[in-house]
Design an enzyme around this catalytic site. Structure first.
Site, PDB file in Angstrom:
ATOM      1  N   ARG A  12     -37.157   2.338  -1.949  1.00  7.74           N
ATOM      2  CA  ARG A  12     -38.467   2.077  -1.358  1.00  7.74           C
ATOM      3  C   ARG A  12     -39.346   3.303  -1.554  1.00  7.74           C
ATOM      4  O   ARG A  12     -38.848   4.403  -1.765  1.00  7.74           O
ATOM      5  CB  ARG A  12     -38.301   1.811   0.142  1.00  7.74           C
ATOM      6  N   SER A  14     -41.454   4.599   0.788  1.00  7.51           N
ATOM      7  CA  SER A  14     -41.906   5.250   2.022  1.00  7.51           C
ATOM      8  C   SER A  14     -41.494   6.726   1.994  1.00  7.51           C
ATOM      9  O   SER A  14     -40.559   7.105   1.282  1.00  7.51           O
ATOM     10  CB  SER A  14     -41.271   4.569   3.241  1.00  7.51           C
ATOM     11  N   LYS A  83     -28.346   0.335   7.405  1.00  9.84           N
ATOM     12  CA  LYS A  83     -28.941  -0.476   8.466  1.00  9.84           C
ATOM     13  C   LYS A  83     -29.851  -1.575   7.918  1.00  9.84           C
ATOM     14  O   LYS A  83     -29.991  -2.629   8.543  1.00  9.84           O
ATOM     15  CB  LYS A  83     -29.734   0.478   9.363  1.00  9.84           C
ATOM     16  N   ASP A  84     -30.475  -1.351   6.787  1.00  5.01           N
ATOM     17  CA  ASP A  84     -31.423  -2.323   6.232  1.00  5.01           C
ATOM     18  C   ASP A  84     -30.793  -3.282   5.221  1.00  5.01           C
ATOM     19  O   ASP A  84     -31.488  -4.155   4.692  1.00  5.01           O
ATOM     20  CB  ASP A  84     -32.596  -1.586   5.554  1.00  5.01           C
ATOM     21  N   SER A 131     -38.066  -3.836  17.643  1.00  2.95           N
ATOM     22  CA  SER A 131     -36.628  -4.068  17.497  1.00  2.95           C
ATOM     23  C   SER A 131     -36.072  -4.863  18.681  1.00  2.95           C
ATOM     24  O   SER A 131     -36.164  -4.420  19.835  1.00  2.95           O
ATOM     25  CB  SER A 131     -35.930  -2.700  17.409  1.00  2.95           C
ATOM     26  N   ARG A 133     -33.092  -5.294  19.444  1.00  2.00           N
ATOM     27  CA  ARG A 133     -31.989  -4.506  20.014  1.00  2.00           C
ATOM     28  C   ARG A 133     -32.525  -3.498  21.040  1.00  2.00           C
ATOM     29  O   ARG A 133     -31.986  -3.358  22.137  1.00  2.00           O
ATOM     30  CB  ARG A 133     -31.262  -3.769  18.876  1.00  2.00           C
ATOM     31  N   ARG A 134     -33.612  -2.801  20.685  1.00  2.00           N
ATOM     32  CA  ARG A 134     -34.168  -1.813  21.613  1.00  2.00           C
ATOM     33  C   ARG A 134     -34.829  -2.505  22.804  1.00  2.00           C
ATOM     34  O   ARG A 134     -34.693  -2.069  23.947  1.00  2.00           O
ATOM     35  CB  ARG A 134     -35.177  -0.921  20.878  1.00  2.00           C
ATOM     36  N   ARG A 151     -44.880  -2.028  13.988  1.00  2.00           N
ATOM     37  CA  ARG A 151     -44.186  -2.004  12.694  1.00  2.00           C
ATOM     38  C   ARG A 151     -44.822  -0.972  11.801  1.00  2.00           C
ATOM     39  O   ARG A 151     -45.738  -0.259  12.165  1.00  2.00           O
ATOM     40  CB  ARG A 151     -44.208  -3.408  12.065  1.00  2.00           C
ATOM     41  N   ARG A 157     -46.045   4.734  12.092  1.00  2.00           N
ATOM     42  CA  ARG A 157     -45.882   4.537  13.542  1.00  2.00           C
ATOM     43  C   ARG A 157     -46.296   5.783  14.305  1.00  2.00           C
ATOM     44  O   ARG A 157     -46.922   5.691  15.365  1.00  2.00           O
ATOM     45  CB  ARG A 157     -44.427   4.198  13.871  1.00  2.00           C
ATOM     46  N   CYS A 244     -32.112 -12.228  12.308  1.00  2.00           N
ATOM     47  CA  CYS A 244     -32.918 -11.023  12.569  1.00  2.00           C
ATOM     48  C   CYS A 244     -33.513 -10.999  13.961  1.00  2.00           C
ATOM     49  O   CYS A 244     -34.079  -9.987  14.367  1.00  2.00           O
ATOM     50  CB  CYS A 244     -33.959 -10.803  11.487  1.00  2.00           C
TER      51      CYS A 244
HETATM   52  N1  LIG Z   1     -35.977  -0.209  10.217  1.00  2.00           N
HETATM   53  C1  LIG Z   1     -36.378   0.931   9.453  1.00  2.00           C
HETATM   54  C2  LIG Z   1     -35.312   1.970   9.408  1.00  2.00           C
HETATM   55  N2  LIG Z   1     -34.237   1.834   8.616  1.00  2.00           N
HETATM   56  C3  LIG Z   1     -33.407   2.921   8.811  1.00  2.00           C
HETATM   57  C4  LIG Z   1     -34.029   3.736   9.751  1.00  2.00           C
HETATM   58  C5  LIG Z   1     -33.488   4.989  10.295  1.00  2.00           C
HETATM   59  C6  LIG Z   1     -32.512   5.702   9.447  1.00  2.00           C
HETATM   60  C7  LIG Z   1     -31.114   5.153   9.442  1.00  2.00           C
HETATM   61  O1  LIG Z   1     -30.604   4.660  10.467  1.00  2.00           O
HETATM   62  O2  LIG Z   1     -30.482   5.275   8.377  1.00  2.00           O
HETATM   63  C8  LIG Z   1     -35.238   3.151  10.125  1.00  2.00           C
HETATM   64  C9  LIG Z   1     -36.248   3.673  11.082  1.00  2.00           C
HETATM   65  C10 LIG Z   1     -35.935   3.510  12.551  1.00  2.00           C
HETATM   66  O3  LIG Z   1     -35.260   2.554  12.961  1.00  2.00           O
HETATM   67  O4  LIG Z   1     -36.386   4.350  13.343  1.00  2.00           O
END
Ligand SMILES: NCc1[nH]cc(CCC(=O)O)c1CC(=O)O
Length: 311
Positions: A12, A14, A83-84, A131, A133-134, A151, A157, A244
């Site tokens: 990506r 970013s 995580k992604d 999120s 989860r959060r 987002r 952010r 998701c």
């Molecule tokens: N959803 C985006 C994302 N994907 C991975 C991370 C953090 C880095 C990681 O856990 O490897 C983040 C940002 C976040 O959740 O703050």
């Protein structure tokens, strides 16, 4: 084994993703002196679309275009946040993980520009996070705070927070470290206070599965204990088959004596129902541990909770 002369790395575009690529380039330069690398940045659907992710394709939104660059041969190596990478389905056919790098911090952090902690924030404070989860965990631990959808990549952010669009943010510590913004953290949340997501803080290297020279060459970057943790966590999610919108959290850990354990939770969106499991691998391999923890949660009713959430 013949080491490739040039490794084209796709990720990506970013700031966080490009910082991750620089870590991989530094590790490659140390492990394979003389190898050249080039960076192929791509913008993914998940980066372009700032609405509800469920309306695009959920989590694969951050990986689809990266996978495509590998498969078409525009690039040789992809760097992903584990995580992604969706775990409910196999990796795209023709690709494989070649290494999991040593895990960074798994914790989430509160970002609050006056330095306040979650306990210090006044009632009604707006916490920027999309999120599930959060949101579920915060609804129970701090019911007087209000989550507002937020987002965009971490830098965006932080800019929105500075512009007053929220009073605080929840972000991953590892991500803030990668973009050089650990300074904005006002509170580190223990995994007990905010259970991290599957794959938190782990970077994976992915190759075409027939590119065995490259797979052999980059396997030197792999971290064995992180590999065990990632394998247990991803098998857990695969067996559970979340979507998701399902709040799922968990992390595996290899302790000082080398023992692997996995703890995990499934929540209702309001956090009021929380299923918990924690098991030690003992003689089980990591994938079987992941399966066992998923089955433990399914026996407590996880399927009904997950399927009952609109998605
Ligand atoms: N959803 C985006 C994302 N994907 C991975 C991370 C953090 C880095 C990681 O856990 O490897 C983040 C940002 C976040 O959740 O703050």
């Amino acid at each position: 084994m013949s080491v490739p002369e040039l490794i084209r790395i796709v990720s990506r575009d970013s700031p966080m993703a490009l910082a991750q690529v620089e870590r991989v380039r530094a590790d490659l330069a140390a492990a394979l002196p003389g190898v050249r690398t080039a960076v192929v940045p791509v913008r993914t659907t998940g980066d372009k679309w700032l609405g509800d992710l469920a309306q695009v394709e959920g989590k694969g939104a951050f990986t689809k275009e990266v996978d495509a660059a590998l498969l078409t041969g525009e690039a040789d190596l992809a760097v992903h946040c584990v995580k992604d990478v969706p775990a409910d389905r196999p990796l795209p056919a023709g690709t494989a993980f070649a290494a999991f790098l040593e895990r960074d911090d798994v914790r989430d952090a509160l970002v609050q520009l006056d330095g306040l902690t979650l306990d210090e924030l006044p009632a009604g404070s707006r916490i920027g996070t999309s999120s599930v989860r959060r949101v579920a965990q915060l609804a129970v631990s701090h019911p007087h705070l209000e989550c507002v959808p937020f987002r965009g990549n971490a830098n965006r952010r932080l800019a929105k927070l500075a512009a007053g669009e929220a009073d605080a943010l929840l972000l991953a510590v590892s991500g803030l470290e990668r973009i050089g913004r650990r300074d904005v953290i006002s509170e580190l949340l223990s995994p007990e206070a905010m259970m991290p997501p599957i794959g938190a803080g782990i970077l994976a290297l992915q190759c075409r599965e027939d590119d065995t020279d490259l797979i052999d060459a980059v396997s030197a970057l792999g971290h064995p204990d992180t590999h065990r943790e990632a394998t247990a966590e991803r098998m857990f999610l695969h067996v559970l088959q979340g979507h998701c919108n399902s709040p799922i959290a968990g992390y595996a850990r290899v302790d000082r004596s080398g023992e692997l354990s996995l703890r995990a939770c499934v929540f209702t969106p309001d956090g009021k129902v929380r299923l918990n499991a924690h098991e030690w691998a003992g003689r089980l391999d990591p994938a079987t541990l992941g399966t066992s923890v998923a089955v433990a949660l399914l026996r407590q009713g996880a399927r009904e909770i997950i399927d009952g959430i609109p998605h």
